[in-house]
Design a protein around this motif. Structure first.
Motif, PDB file in Angstrom:
ATOM      1  N   ARG A 170       0.858  -1.195   0.000  1.00 36.50           N
ATOM      2  CA  ARG A 170       0.000   0.000   0.000  1.00 36.50           C
ATOM      3  C   ARG A 170       0.888   1.236   0.000  1.00 36.50           C
ATOM      4  NH1 ARG A 170      -3.691   2.698   4.606  1.00 36.50           N
ATOM      5  NH2 ARG A 170      -5.102   3.872   3.243  1.00 36.50           N
ATOM      6  N   TYR A 171       0.794   2.021  -1.075  1.00 39.36           N
ATOM      7  CA  TYR A 171       1.702   3.161  -1.220  1.00 39.36           C
ATOM      8  C   TYR A 171       1.094   4.196  -2.169  1.00 39.36           C
ATOM      9  CZ  TYR A 171       5.685   6.040  -2.484  1.00 39.36           C
ATOM     10  OH  TYR A 171       6.500   7.111  -2.707  1.00 39.36           O
ATOM     11  N   ALA A 172       1.391   5.464  -1.914  1.00 42.97           N
ATOM     12  CA  ALA A 172       1.070   6.554  -2.837  1.00 42.97           C
ATOM     13  C   ALA A 172       2.199   7.572  -2.774  1.00 42.97           C
ATOM     14  CB  ALA A 172      -0.251   7.220  -2.473  1.00 42.97           C
ATOM     15  N   SER A 173       2.526   8.165  -3.933  1.00 44.62           N
ATOM     16  CA  SER A 173       3.594   9.166  -3.977  1.00 44.62           C
ATOM     17  C   SER A 173       3.304  10.322  -3.029  1.00 44.62           C
ATOM     18  CB  SER A 173       3.757   9.694  -5.402  1.00 44.62           C
ATOM     19  OG  SER A 173       4.091   8.661  -6.293  1.00 44.62           O
ATOM     20  N   GLN A 174       2.051  10.710  -2.981  1.00 44.35           N
ATOM     21  CA  GLN A 174       1.641  11.775  -2.061  1.00 44.35           C
ATOM     22  C   GLN A 174       0.159  11.627  -1.797  1.00 44.35           C
ATOM     23  OE1 GLN A 174       3.193  15.649  -2.966  1.00 44.35           O
ATOM     24  NE2 GLN A 174       1.675  16.714  -1.743  1.00 44.35           N
ATOM     25  N   GLY A 175      -0.268  11.994  -0.608  1.00 48.67           N
ATOM     26  CA  GLY A 175      -1.668  11.841  -0.267  1.00 48.67           C
ATOM     27  C   GLY A 175      -1.957  10.443   0.250  1.00 48.67           C
ATOM     28  N   ARG A 176      -3.215  10.166   0.445  1.00 50.39           N
ATOM     29  CA  ARG A 176      -3.613   8.905   1.058  1.00 50.39           C
ATOM     30  C   ARG A 176      -3.717   7.806  -0.001  1.00 50.39           C
ATOM     31  NH1 ARG A 176      -5.536   7.069   5.734  1.00 50.39           N
ATOM     32  NH2 ARG A 176      -7.180   5.487   5.771  1.00 50.39           N
ATOM     33  N   PRO A 177      -3.045   6.662   0.204  1.00 53.66           N
ATOM     34  CA  PRO A 177      -3.180   5.552  -0.750  1.00 53.66           C
ATOM     35  C   PRO A 177      -4.590   4.966  -0.698  1.00 53.66           C
ATOM     36  CG  PRO A 177      -1.293   5.253   0.734  1.00 53.66           C
ATOM     37  CD  PRO A 177      -2.118   6.353   1.297  1.00 53.66           C
ATOM     38  N   ARG A 178      -4.939   4.216  -1.729  1.00 52.28           N
ATOM     39  CA  ARG A 178      -6.208   3.503  -1.744  1.00 52.28           C
ATOM     40  C   ARG A 178      -6.290   2.556  -0.544  1.00 52.28           C
ATOM     41  NH1 ARG A 178      -7.231   7.289  -4.424  1.00 52.28           N
ATOM     42  NH2 ARG A 178      -7.260   7.328  -6.700  1.00 52.28           N
ATOM     43  N   SER A 179      -7.508   2.273  -0.115  1.00 56.73           N
ATOM     44  CA  SER A 179      -7.723   1.489   1.101  1.00 56.73           C
ATOM     45  C   SER A 179      -7.249   0.047   0.930  1.00 56.73           C
ATOM     46  CB  SER A 179      -9.209   1.504   1.476  1.00 56.73           C
ATOM     47  OG  SER A 179      -9.996   0.987   0.420  1.00 56.73           O
ATOM     48  N   LEU A 180      -6.775  -0.541   2.034  1.00 55.48           N
ATOM     49  CA  LEU A 180      -6.354  -1.943   2.045  1.00 55.48           C
ATOM     50  C   LEU A 180      -6.427  -2.464   3.476  1.00 55.48           C
ATOM     51  CD1 LEU A 180      -5.433  -3.986  -0.084  1.00 55.48           C
ATOM     52  CD2 LEU A 180      -3.084  -3.558   0.628  1.00 55.48           C
ATOM     53  N   PHE A 181      -7.010  -3.651   3.632  1.00 56.30           N
ATOM     54  CA  PHE A 181      -7.231  -4.240   4.950  1.00 56.30           C
ATOM     55  C   PHE A 181      -6.804  -5.711   4.935  1.00 56.30           C
ATOM     56  CE2 PHE A 181     -10.109  -0.744   4.477  1.00 56.30           C
ATOM     57  CZ  PHE A 181     -10.209  -0.169   5.730  1.00 56.30           C
ATOM     58  N   TYR A 182      -6.444  -6.205   6.122  1.00 53.91           N
ATOM     59  CA  TYR A 182      -6.115  -7.621   6.267  1.00 53.91           C
ATOM     60  C   TYR A 182      -6.798  -8.146   7.519  1.00 53.91           C
ATOM     61  CZ  TYR A 182      -2.704  -6.032   9.760  1.00 53.91           C
ATOM     62  OH  TYR A 182      -2.114  -5.455  10.860  1.00 53.91           O
ATOM     63  N   THR A 183      -7.060  -9.461   7.543  1.00 56.76           N
ATOM     64  CA  THR A 183      -7.745 -10.059   8.682  1.00 56.76           C
ATOM     65  C   THR A 183      -6.771 -10.298   9.830  1.00 56.76           C
ATOM     66  OG1 THR A 183      -7.403 -12.223   7.669  1.00 56.76           O
ATOM     67  CG2 THR A 183      -9.559 -11.196   7.367  1.00 56.76           C
ATOM     68  N   SER A 184      -7.303 -10.255  11.027  1.00 53.44           N
ATOM     69  CA  SER A 184      -6.527 -10.646  12.200  1.00 53.44           C
ATOM     70  C   SER A 184      -6.222 -12.140  12.118  1.00 53.44           C
ATOM     71  CB  SER A 184      -7.314 -10.355  13.481  1.00 53.44           C
ATOM     72  OG  SER A 184      -7.600  -8.988  13.601  1.00 53.44           O
ATOM     73  N   ARG A 185      -5.288 -12.580  12.945  1.00 53.38           N
ATOM     74  CA  ARG A 185      -4.945 -14.001  12.966  1.00 53.38           C
ATOM     75  C   ARG A 185      -6.168 -14.824  13.366  1.00 53.38           C
ATOM     76  NH1 ARG A 185       0.478 -14.476  12.392  1.00 53.38           N
ATOM     77  NH2 ARG A 185       1.675 -12.560  12.702  1.00 53.38           N
ATOM     78  N   ALA A 186      -6.261 -16.012  12.784  1.00 51.75           N
ATOM     79  CA  ALA A 186      -7.444 -16.838  12.982  1.00 51.75           C
ATOM     80  C   ALA A 186      -7.699 -17.121  14.461  1.00 51.75           C
ATOM     81  CB  ALA A 186      -7.311 -18.140  12.201  1.00 51.75           C
ATOM     82  N   GLU A 187      -6.622 -17.342  15.229  1.00 59.09           N
ATOM     83  CA  GLU A 187      -6.808 -17.631  16.657  1.00 59.09           C
ATOM     84  C   GLU A 187      -7.447 -16.443  17.378  1.00 59.09           C
ATOM     85  OE1 GLU A 187      -2.268 -16.452  18.025  1.00 59.09           O
ATOM     86  OE2 GLU A 187      -2.757 -18.544  17.575  1.00 59.09           O
ATOM     87  N   THR A 188      -7.101 -15.229  16.950  1.00 58.39           N
ATOM     88  CA  THR A 188      -7.691 -14.032  17.538  1.00 58.39           C
ATOM     89  C   THR A 188      -9.162 -13.924  17.184  1.00 58.39           C
ATOM     90  OG1 THR A 188      -5.576 -12.868  17.417  1.00 58.39           O
ATOM     91  CG2 THR A 188      -7.552 -11.513  17.638  1.00 58.39           C
ATOM     92  N   VAL A 189      -9.497 -14.176  15.919  1.00 63.31           N
ATOM     93  CA  VAL A 189     -10.889 -14.085  15.484  1.00 63.31           C
ATOM     94  C   VAL A 189     -11.735 -15.153  16.177  1.00 63.31           C
ATOM     95  CG1 VAL A 189     -12.443 -14.124  13.498  1.00 63.31           C
ATOM     96  CG2 VAL A 189     -10.156 -13.131  13.274  1.00 63.31           C
ATOM     97  N   ARG A 190     -11.176 -16.363  16.345  1.00 67.52           N
ATOM     98  CA  ARG A 190     -11.923 -17.420  17.046  1.00 67.52           C
ATOM     99  C   ARG A 190     -12.229 -17.021  18.475  1.00 67.52           C
ATOM    100  NH1 ARG A 190      -9.037 -21.380  13.733  1.00 67.52           N
ATOM    101  NH2 ARG A 190      -7.190 -21.146  15.019  1.00 67.52           N
ATOM    102  N   ARG A 191     -11.269 -16.373  19.131  1.00 65.28           N
ATOM    103  CA  ARG A 191     -11.475 -15.947  20.507  1.00 65.28           C
ATOM    104  C   ARG A 191     -12.536 -14.845  20.598  1.00 65.28           C
ATOM    105  NH1 ARG A 191      -6.697 -14.836  21.354  1.00 65.28           N
ATOM    106  NH2 ARG A 191      -6.715 -12.556  21.288  1.00 65.28           N
TER     107      ARG A 191
END
Length: 278
Positions: A201-222
């Motif tokens: 995720r990168y932009a030369s200037q300003g805010r880059p386009r959105s990007l998300f990732y999931t938490s670790r599966a063990e965390t989500v299960r909890r």
């Protein structure tokens, strides 16, 4: 712009990720919340690896909208893969044709992109001249995204993925500035060799386009013991998306600006800083 998704982990039916979530990628093709455009109907594509994650990935692409494609729905209901990409396209000016749909493939590599090279027609000739002459005939379409891919391959994707992507970004910025383009590059990129996924995720200037990732599966299960299907997936299972597939608390994390994630990671951290290299 576009919306995309990368999945890596326990082999999963594509339907479970592409269609089943409340704000699935197919839903985003019509009703994106965080993109520049709410509709992404200028083609789509999926790319997937076999059960062992090795060999050449398969690719299916089409110029029509994803939300009404019966063949995509049929494939997604029967394909099970440990690593797959999916992309819905909103053209930034290049032609609506199959060769311009993501993901792009070269050998064992898959690549997809959301964003743009600013004033690409002004930079296109010099960028293409920097592609290894042996690779140039492999460029089939007319997008900046595909040129970025083959520049990364030229700059050593096989040996050092973050370094190759950083050198590609550095060349785009240098040529852009030489041609008077103040903010040449806007990108979220996913690339895979069938064993790992790298997301940038990168932009030369300003805010880059959105990007998300999931938490670790063990965390989500909890956090969400009521989600019984989570018991079947490995702790290494992760999803990276342009925007979250739902609103479950604690599941989705925004990848910081100027960073990249590796899945699965052996770095002991979810992400590392990213910046272009000269």
């Amino acid at each position: 712009m576009c919306r995309w998704l990368a999945y890596s982990g326990t082999p999963m039916l594509l339907d479970s990720v592409l269609y089943a979530p409340e704000h699935s990628l197919i839903n985003q093709s019509l009703h994106a919340r965080l993109g520049v455009e709410s509709t992404n109907g200028d083609g789509f594509g999926i790319g997937w690896y076999g059960p062992d994650g090795d060999g050449t990935p398969a690719v299916f692409r089409d110029v029509g909208p994803a939300w009404s494609n019966r063949n995509l729905r049929e494939l997604a209901a029967h394909l099970r893969s440990p690593l797959f990409f999916a992309h819905v396209r909103a053209s930034t000016g290049s032609a609506i044709q199959e060769t311009n749909c993501h993901p792009f493939r070269h050998g064992r590599w898959l690549w997809m992109h959301n964003g743009a090279i600013a004033d690409f027609p002004r930079l296109q000739r010099e960028l293409c001249m920097a592609v290894d002459p042996a690779l140039f005939p492999s460029i089939e379409g007319s997008t900046d995204s595909e040129v970025m891919f083959y520049l990364a391959v030229t700059f050593g994707l096989d040996q050092d993925v973050p370094g190759a992507v950083a050198r590609m970004a550095g060349l785009v910025e240098r040529l852009g500035h030489e041609h008077g383009v103040p903010d040449p590059l806007q990108m979220t990129v996913a690339v895979s060799d069938g064993e790992r996924v790298w997301a940038f995720r990168y932009a030369s200037q300003g805010r880059p386009r959105s990007l998300f990732y999931t938490s670790r599966a063990e965390t989500v299960r909890r956090l969400h013991p009521e989600l019984h299907y989570l018991k079947e997936i490995s702790d290494e299972t992760r999803i990276v998306v342009s925007e979250p597939l739902g609103d479950l608390p604690g599941v989705w994390n925004e990848l910081p600006e100027g960073s990249y994630a590796t899945i699965p990671s052996d770095q002991g951290t979810d992400y590392l800083p990213f910046s272009p290299l000269p």
